[in-house]
Design an enzyme around this catalytic site. Structure first.
Site, PDB file in Angstrom:
ATOM      1  N   LYS A 109      41.237  44.493  38.440  1.00 42.87           N
ATOM      2  CA  LYS A 109      41.881  43.174  38.564  1.00 42.87           C
ATOM      3  C   LYS A 109      43.301  43.191  37.993  1.00 42.87           C
ATOM      4  O   LYS A 109      44.136  42.399  38.396  1.00 42.87           O
ATOM      5  CB  LYS A 109      41.023  42.102  37.926  1.00 42.87           C
ATOM      6  CG  LYS A 109      39.653  42.050  38.609  1.00 42.87           C
ATOM      7  CD  LYS A 109      39.009  40.735  38.645  1.00 42.87           C
ATOM      8  CE  LYS A 109      37.773  40.734  39.543  1.00 42.87           C
ATOM      9  NZ  LYS A 109      36.840  41.859  39.333  1.00 42.87           N
ATOM     10  N   ASP A 110      43.573  44.123  37.074  1.00 46.45           N
ATOM     11  CA  ASP A 110      44.937  44.248  36.559  1.00 46.45           C
ATOM     12  C   ASP A 110      45.935  44.568  37.673  1.00 46.45           C
ATOM     13  O   ASP A 110      47.108  44.203  37.570  1.00 46.45           O
ATOM     14  CB  ASP A 110      45.015  45.385  35.521  1.00 46.45           C
ATOM     15  CG  ASP A 110      44.293  45.048  34.222  1.00 46.45           C
ATOM     16  OD1 ASP A 110      44.215  43.861  33.870  1.00 46.45           O
ATOM     17  OD2 ASP A 110      43.820  45.995  33.555  1.00 46.45           O
TER      18      ASP A 110
END
Ligand SMILES: *Cc1c(COP(=O)(O)O)cnc(C)c1O
Length: 465
Positions: A109-110
């Site tokens: 998700k980063d």
């Protein structure tokens, strides 16, 4: 480039408006009005670029060119723990792990959120606006959102987690971020209580307006757009556009696999997609027998895939239905009401030609982690293991087509499962090695809307004085 809603009742918007809006006002999801496509010569010209520059080029095709994309992408990925940002690691003669977990919170998700936090901040500052992002987390998404928003000047963020119910790594990844615009609240209740509190804040119209509440959830188009470049990078590295590749993705909300589909829609030669699921197998059931029916969510070793309604599927459905917004809206409304989505046979057949579903239970997941470790010395987290097993089980018939597996989390993020499979606990990367010594900051508050709203207000107001 303009964006339209999958349900056809919202006015078209540009990239920046779509970024801020998230969901369209008709309940639909934004998609590009037309898909950009590249010729083989144009794909070849992208070979060899540093990842941040490649990402900036791809995003500029989606109408994000009004943002300082190159500087933003370089800044977003500068803190990653690997010079390649998204390295490809070979697992066997034809399977490659595309490691998406070298960001600050060790999960994929980063990749999108590091960029989105910067985009949000830039657009809000330009408009002279501020927002307060609120969210509930059972552990994983909260830390990615906090890392994305820390130290941003136009954004405050408040994340609720259930007191004593997240793992220590997960809690510390959130509570050791001491930026002044970040507030962590440990709610005296469970995850459902946290989610209910967030919903109640959004439903409190005066409070919502006063605080300018916002969310960075997974239906935001900009998140999908920011996930396309890594599939391009991997495919180019393996020989595209002059060689086909297959893509396998451990899937929850369908965002990551939708980004891969978008890359194919842009002309990248992807032969097919493998969708890996744990026992929460709605997508596999859909592909096997056109049964898109929701069942209760069951916990598994891959918690980020413990989802029954894959919200981004609506974007694929819209395309499968020939971009018929009325038909999409009706299918989604019936799904909401009846728990079962009616997909016409022709659309389902089209989906099965391109997507293959694969389900792996917890025992199979542990066996796969063990297999990767003993056969190649590769340590995979439980989500990635679902993807590698899926890629092998549903490998392309043509042995010259390699499979790219989205490796979505670092093994140290799920040490218990890895230890059960291999007998040892994977160490945290060096840049996080002192996580257990860092100072934590969070408030423990009652499961009470008035108490939580007062805390959010105090946090958001501290700048206004
Ligand atoms: C969020 C997440 C997934 C699922 O991704 P979707 O885009 O929701 O399909 C898979 N693995 C990990 C580790 C995640 O955090």
């Amino acid at each position: 480039m303009r964006y339209i809603s999958t349900r056809g009742q919202a006015a078209p918007r540009d990239f920046e408006a779509v970024l801020l809006a998230g969901l369209a006002e008709d309940g639909g999801l934004f998609v590009p009005e037309t898909w950009p496509t590249l010729t083989p010569a144009e794909w070849r010209a992208l070979r060899g670029l540093p990842y941040a520059d490649l990402a900036a080029r791809i995003l500029s095709l989606f109408g994000a060119g009004g943002l300082p994309l190159e500087a933003m992408c370089r800044d977003a990925y500068a803190g990653f723990g690997h010079a390649a940002v998204v390295p490809l690691v070979q697992l066997d003669h034809r399977t490659f792990a595309l490691e998406l977990f070298h960001g600050p919170t060790l999960a994929f998700k980063d990749m999108a959120l590091q960029l989105l936090g910067r985009m949000f901040d830039h657009v809000l500052e330009k408009r002279g606006e501020r927002v307060t992002i609120v969210g509930a987390t059972s552990g994983d998404t909260g830390s990615a959102a906090i890392e994305a928003c820390r130290d941003r000047s136009a954004v405050d963020i408040v994340i609720l987690h259930p007191e004593n119910r997240t793992s220590e790594v997960q809690r510390r990844q959130m509570t050791t971020v001491l930026a002044p615009n970040v507030k962590n609240i440990a709610v005296q209740g469970d995850f459902d209580a946290c989610q209910d509190l967030v919903k109640a804040m959004f439903n409190d119209a005066p409070f919502r307006a006063e605080m300018k509440l916002s969310a960075v959830n997974s239906i935001n188009w900009a998140r999908i757009a920011a996930q396309i470049p890594y599939y391009v990078a991997a495919a180019l590295a393996l020989g595209a556009p002059d060689r086909e590749v297959a893509v396998s993705v451990p899937t929850g909300n369908f965002g990551n696999v939708l980004a891969a589909w978008a890359a194919r829609r842009m002309g990248l030669p992807i032969s097919h997609f493998v969708i890996g699921s744990n026992r929460n197998d709605i997508l596999a059931r859909f592909l096997a027998s056109n049964d898109m029916s929701a069942k209760p969510v069951e916990p598994s070793l891959s918690p980020s895939m413990d989802i029954q309604v894959s919200s981004n599927f609506e974007r694929l459905l819209f395309e499968l239905l020939g971009r018929d917004a009325a038909a999409t809206a009706e299918a989604m409304t019936r799904f909401r009401a009846e728990g079962r989505m009616p997909v016409p046979d022709a659309a389902w057949k089209q989906a099965t030609a391109l997507f293959r579903g694969f389900t792996l239970d917890d025992a199979g997941t542990l066996a796969e982690i063990r297999h990767l470790w003993t056969s190649s010395g590769y340590l995979a987290d439980p989500h990635t293991a679902v993807g590698t097993a899926a890629a092998r089980a549903l490998a392309p018939a043509d042995p010259a087509v390699p499979a790219i597996v989205a490796a979505t989390a670092h093994p140290a993020k799920f040490p218990d499962a890895v230890e059960r499979a291999t007998g040892f606990r994977p160490p945290l990367p060096a840049r996080l090695a002192d996580l257990y010594e860092r100072e934590e900051r969070f408030s423990v508050l009652a499961d009470d809307l008035g108490v939580i709203e007062a805390a959010v207000r105090a946090h958001a107001r501290r700048n206004a004085a």
